[in-house]
Enzyme design. Structure first.
Site, PDB file in Angstrom:
ATOM      1  CB  CYS A   1       9.766  12.565  35.837  1.00 35.01           C
ATOM      2  SG  CYS A   1      10.604  13.777  34.784  1.00 35.01           S
TER       3      CYS A   1
ATOM      4  CG  HIS B   1      10.957   8.819  32.540  1.00 32.90           C
ATOM      5  ND1 HIS B   1       9.616   9.116  32.645  1.00 32.90           N
ATOM      6  CD2 HIS B   1      11.605   9.994  32.420  1.00 32.90           C
ATOM      7  CE1 HIS B   1       9.459  10.429  32.585  1.00 32.90           C
ATOM      8  NE2 HIS B   1      10.657  10.987  32.451  1.00 32.90           N
TER       9      HIS B   1
ATOM     10  CD  GLU C   1       8.016   6.006  32.701  1.00 38.09           C
ATOM     11  OE1 GLU C   1       8.041   7.096  32.114  1.00 38.09           O
ATOM     12  OE2 GLU C   1       8.545   5.823  33.817  1.00 38.09           O
TER      13      GLU C   1
END
Length: 359
Positions: free
Chosen positions: A247, A332, A334
């Site tokens: 990001c 993202h 994660e």
């Protein structure tokens, strides 16, 4: 719950009911298309200074629990929802969203037409707004909002001030904190990494003194051009240690290599964004939260190659260095909230460090 209204700098007014703290708050108004994940969203440092409109109509129905936070202290300015659930039902629930907002001194508004608001934001782009008491003069608020500038120090306000460790027995990773979500630390910890989290303004020399096997560039809020010191740090690290950016970290890596960034009209926020890998032609559904993107055309004049693009608007979603072991993605991997389809990228980072260490 007291009567409130949301006023946009473009002149639109939305009447509703306040929840959480009773303070009047101003910020950048954006929308998120996720159906779940409001707790992670509220605690995501990347939302620093923003008032987030949830497009899904019912929010708060599974409550708040101790495990799903992405930071200790929320940086979000406020939340806008259509219907707020007062009585959540979930075996992990420990409090309602309204109770959390009261404890954290956050303000929100519900019972407004979020579909209309989202259409305004899609049409006019990101705008400034303010949640105020219903009896306050609207024109005076509009004038006040227009005279207010967007902050440029969001990363400094959410980044750690002092280094801290998350020990492990595997590869030593230095995580540059631009507003890192705990999800990044969780993914690295699951791979037994020995993590040291450092401030956004840590120099390359200080990082290299730690003798890391790899450097992680985290997510974070705001304009990537506001942190030129980070561009310089990353520029000095390239070629000396493997790098993985997410990001904001993705944008910082791009700027460090000479690429350019631009502000999207209304950003990407939600857990349902399709991204295609240009090498494999495989599509992954991703979690996203960003206002800025790398200009794909500008990559032609750098040592970077484009690896992923967004299928919705064809903007850049991934880059890789042509000479050195470093890569990054705009989305993202994660997740938290969102699909975990892309967390294999952490395994690629581990493989990259292993290859470098073994020569």
């Amino acid at each position: 719950m007291n009567n409130k209204k949301l006023i946009l700098e473009s002149g639109e007014v939305f009447y509703g009911k306040g929840f959480g703290a009773s303070e009047n708050i101003a910020g950048e108004v954006v929308f998120n298309t996720g159906m779940t994940g409001y707790q992670e969203l509220v605690s995501d440092p990347s939302y620093c200074g923003q008032i987030v409109c949830m497009t899904y109509p019912l929010i708060g129905n599974y409550g708040i629990n101790r495990d799903d936070y992405e930071s200790i202290e929320p940086a979000i300015k406020g939340l806008i929802v259509k219907e707020l659930c007062d009585l959540p039902s979930n075996f992990r629930s420990q409090m309602s969203l309204d109770e959390l907002f009261k404890k954290k001194n956050l303000s929100g508004i519900h019972s407004i037409d979020t579909r209309r608001l989202t259409r305004v934001l899609r049409d006019k782009g990101v705008v400034k707004g303010k949640i105020v008491d219903a009896d306050i003069d609207e024109q005076s608020v509009i004038n006040e909002i227009k005279a207010t500038s967007f902050p440029t120090d969001q990363i400094a306000s959410v980044s750690t001030k002092t280094p801290y460790a998350n020990p492990g027995r595997g590869f030593k990773v230095v995580l540059m904190d631009f507003g890192a979500k705990l999800g990044i630390i969780r993914e690295l910890s699951q791979r037994n990494c020995d993590i040291t989290v450092v401030a956004h303004d840590t120099t390359a020399e200080e990082i290299l003194l730690m003798n890391p096997d790899g450097v992680m560039l985290s997510n974070g809020p705001g304009d990537p051009e506001d942190v030129p010191h980070a561009h310089e740090t990353v520029r000095k690290l390239i070629g000396k240690v493997p790098i993985f950016g997410i990001c904001m970290g993705h944008q910082v890596l791009g700027l460090a290599c000479g690429a350019k960034t631009f502000k999207l009209k209304f950003g990407h926020r939600g857990g349902n964004h399709p991204v295609v890998d240009l090498k494999t032609n495989k599509v992954t559904i991703t979690s996203q939260n960003h206002n800025y993107a790398i200009d794909s055309e500008s990559l032609k004049y750098t040592d970077l190659e484009e690896t992923h693009i967004a299928l919705n608007d064809k903007t850049n979603e991934g880059i890789r260095h042509k000479k050195y072991p470093c890569f990054s993605v705009q989305y993202h991997p994660e997740a938290c909230p969102g699909p975990e389809d892309a967390n294999y990228l952490f395994d690629e980072f581990i493989e990259m460090m292993e290859k470098e260490k073994n020569g």
